[in-house]
Design a protein around this motif. Sequence first.
Motif: not given
Length: 304
Positions: A4, A69, A201, A205, A208, A211
């Motif tokens: 990441l 990211d 972000t 995405d 990401t 996460r």
Amino acid sequence: MKPLRIGARASLMSLSQTAPLLAALAPQPMLFRPFSGEGGDREENRAPLEEDGVFSKGIEVALLEGEIDVAVHCLKDAPTEDTPGLKMAVYLKRDDIRDCLVTRHPEIRMRLDDLPSGEVVGTASVRRTAALRTHRPDLKIVPLRGPINERLQALSRGDVDAVIVASCSMERLGLRHLISERISPEIICPPLGAAIIALQTREDDTETYERILKLNDDRTQVEAAVERLVLSRMGGFCNAPLAGYCTTDDSGTAIKHTLRARAFTPSGGTAIDVRLTGEEPVQLAVVVCRRLIRHRALELAGAR
């Protein structure tokens, strides 16, 4: 799992507030990229802070171009409107929204009201300057800008007798012991978006987003959305003559939000302060903005 890639400004303040974030995202693989030489971090030709998002443009470009990211922002310094293709995805739990007083002799624990008449206080903030001119017109306010460590150095050199800075900044730098007083928001109203770290972000995405979602604080997310709506409707940015904050009370059967918004002249001579409580946060922001506008708040920025 691919690393990441996280980007943040290279200032000491930004690095201090990003370190706990990296620890919270462990043990997943990460790469960290600091960004220097942009916006308010420039050592020369500092940005005048008279435009929206002056601190975050370089990081946003890197995010849009896929070099990172996640971008880490202080929400109060981020663009009021989402940049096309990007979104503020996650909000970390909010810290102390109050400003604080730091003096040359922190061991005395002097309060703002205790400063002798004529003491020199350093700040480049329109918001803080206006509040000080109202609360302590006998103090001498001088412009002092730069990373917080530079402002503290000006204090130790004797260039100023005191500085006003964000309490959360002192805490994140491990300098809580230097705080002489945490100043009531009734004296110096915090900026909209104060003490909130936001993770940005790309809109598309989703990997990401999933996460980092575990870091999101729901209460802070609501308060941030309300405050950003006020900024958007009132045309505010990080150093505009506009302040305020939203608080949440979930102690009863229904969750209630209180929103305060304050528009003022840069001189501090005139202010319009609106405070409302309700259960619907977005509607609360709309009504507060209507009342500010009805009382001609939009005309105050250029007034004396």
